[in-house]
Design a protein around this motif. Structure first.
Motif, short mmCIF file in Angstrom:
data_model
loop_
_atom_site.label_atom_id
_atom_site.label_comp_id
_atom_site.label_asym_id
_atom_site.label_seq_id
_atom_site.Cartn_x
_atom_site.Cartn_y
_atom_site.Cartn_z
N PRO A 83 0.53 11.93 -2.07
CA PRO A 83 1.58 10.95 -1.75
C PRO A 83 1.02 9.89 -0.81
O PRO A 83 0.28 10.20 0.13
N ILE A 84 1.36 8.63 -1.09
CA ILE A 84 0.93 7.52 -0.24
C ILE A 84 2.16 6.75 0.18
O ILE A 84 2.91 6.24 -0.66
N LEU A 85 2.37 6.66 1.48
CA LEU A 85 3.49 5.92 2.04
C LEU A 85 3.00 4.52 2.39
O LEU A 85 1.96 4.35 3.05
N ILE A 86 3.73 3.51 1.93
CA ILE A 86 3.42 2.12 2.25
C ILE A 86 4.42 1.70 3.32
O ILE A 86 5.63 1.69 3.07
N THR A 87 3.91 1.37 4.51
CA THR A 87 4.77 1.19 5.68
C THR A 87 5.05 -0.28 6.00
O THR A 87 4.40 -1.19 5.47
N ASN A 88 6.00 -0.47 6.91
CA ASN A 88 6.38 -1.82 7.35
C ASN A 88 5.24 -2.57 8.03
O ASN A 88 5.25 -3.79 8.05
N GLY A 89 4.30 -1.87 8.59
CA GLY A 89 3.19 -2.51 9.30
C GLY A 89 2.04 -2.89 8.39
O GLY A 89 0.92 -3.07 8.85
N MET A 90 2.30 -3.03 7.09
CA MET A 90 1.26 -3.33 6.10
C MET A 90 0.12 -2.34 6.19
O MET A 90 -1.05 -2.69 6.31
N ARG A 91 0.49 -1.06 6.10
CA ARG A 91 -0.50 0.01 6.14
C ARG A 91 -0.17 1.06 5.09
O ARG A 91 0.97 1.20 4.65
N PHE A 92 -1.23 1.79 4.69
CA PHE A 92 -1.09 2.95 3.83
C PHE A 92 -1.19 4.19 4.70
O PHE A 92 -1.98 4.23 5.64
N ARG A 110 5.13 5.32 -2.30
CA ARG A 110 6.52 5.03 -1.90
C ARG A 110 6.48 3.89 -0.89
O ARG A 110 5.85 4.00 0.16
N ASN A 111 7.13 2.80 -1.24
CA ASN A 111 7.14 1.60 -0.41
C ASN A 111 8.41 1.58 0.44
O ASN A 111 9.50 1.36 -0.07
N VAL A 112 8.26 1.82 1.75
CA VAL A 112 9.41 1.77 2.65
C VAL A 112 9.54 0.40 3.32
O VAL A 112 10.41 0.21 4.16
N ASP A 113 8.71 -0.52 2.91
CA ASP A 113 8.77 -1.89 3.43
C ASP A 113 9.79 -2.69 2.63
O ASP A 113 10.25 -2.25 1.58
N ASP A 114 10.12 -3.88 3.11
CA ASP A 114 11.09 -4.72 2.41
C ASP A 114 10.43 -5.84 1.60
O ASP A 114 11.09 -6.79 1.20
N MET A 147 -4.53 0.08 -10.73
CA MET A 147 -3.68 -0.70 -9.83
C MET A 147 -2.21 -0.51 -10.20
O MET A 147 -1.88 -0.22 -11.34
N THR A 148 -1.36 -0.70 -9.19
CA THR A 148 0.09 -0.64 -9.43
C THR A 148 0.80 -1.48 -8.39
O THR A 148 0.33 -1.63 -7.27
N HIS A 149 1.93 -2.03 -8.78
CA HIS A 149 2.82 -2.73 -7.85
C HIS A 149 3.92 -1.77 -7.44
O HIS A 149 4.35 -0.95 -8.25
N VAL A 150 4.38 -1.92 -6.20
CA VAL A 150 5.45 -1.07 -5.70
C VAL A 150 6.51 -1.97 -5.07
O VAL A 150 6.27 -2.60 -4.04
N ALA A 151 7.67 -2.02 -5.70
CA ALA A 151 8.77 -2.86 -5.22
C ALA A 151 9.28 -2.33 -3.88
O ALA A 151 9.11 -1.15 -3.56
N PRO A 152 9.95 -3.19 -3.11
CA PRO A 152 10.54 -2.73 -1.86
C PRO A 152 11.48 -1.55 -2.12
O PRO A 152 12.33 -1.60 -3.01
N GLY A 153 11.27 -0.46 -1.40
CA GLY A 153 12.08 0.74 -1.58
C GLY A 153 11.74 1.52 -2.84
O GLY A 153 12.37 2.52 -3.13
#
Length: 191
Positions: A83-92, A110-114, A147-153
């Motif tokens: 699992p890779i969390l994509i955070t608000n601070g532009m980090r993995f 999982r993109n928790v950023d907006d 590669m993959t794109h991850v939408a906000p949320g």
């Protein structure tokens, strides 16, 4: 850069007509050609970050092209899920992953950023080169199994087989994100 692209002719190679056609006809030809080319690329750019890609959907056919960092994996052969969390601070998180040579990994993002993010796997050089292209052409179309794109949320996945040892990276190449340090490391070892 465009000099190497077969889609864009070098304007200085378009010779003058010898048939005495008025300059207005040549201008009309050029304007029509440029409009048609622009329409083609505008349509493709609209699909570059389309909803299907943003949702993490993979293309119907997956290329098994060998890359320096491995090859597209078969979902049935995934030995583990990372699992890779994509955070608000532009980090993995995690930003460092260790893999055994020959292992097929299912990365679940999982993109928790907006804002929209992406994860692209490659060599440091390949990612740097791609990031430069994304800066020059932010709407460029690209879709590949690494590669993959991850939408906000949203969530998405990459399934990848690491069949070559070495140190590789993953990054978000959306303009400004890579430059802000949104990069991680993958170490592939013999075991």
């Amino acid at each position: 850069m465009l000099d190497d692209c077969p889609i864009f002719p070098k304007l200085y190679e378009i010779s003058n007509c010898d048939n005495g056609a008025p300059m207005q006809s040549r201008r009309h030809f050029l304007a029509t050609s440029l409009f048609a080319t622009g329409s083609l690329f505008a349509g493709r750019a609209a699909l570059a970050h389309g909803e299907a890609t943003r949702s993490g959907a993979r293309p119907a056919t997956v290329s098994n092209e060998q890359k320096d960092w491995g090859v597209a994996g078969d979902p049935r052969e995934a030995s583990r899920t990372v699992p890779i969390l994509i955070t608000n601070g532009m980090r993995f998180s995690p930003d460092r992953i260790e893999v055994r040579l020959g292992e097929t990994i299912r990365f679940v993002h999982r993109n928790v950023d907006d804002v929209l993010h992406e994860m692209v796997i490659g060599t440091k050089w390949a990612l740097h080169e791609h990031a430069e292209l994304m800066t020059k052409f932010p709407g460029m179309e690209h879709d590949a199994p690494w590669m993959t794109h991850v939408a906000p949320g949203g969530m998405s996945e990459i399934i990848w087989t690491f069949n070559r040892p070495g140190r590789f990276e993953f990054a978000c190449l959306i303009p400004g994100h890579y430059q802000a340090g949104m990069i991680g490391t993958i170490i592939v070892s013999q075991a």
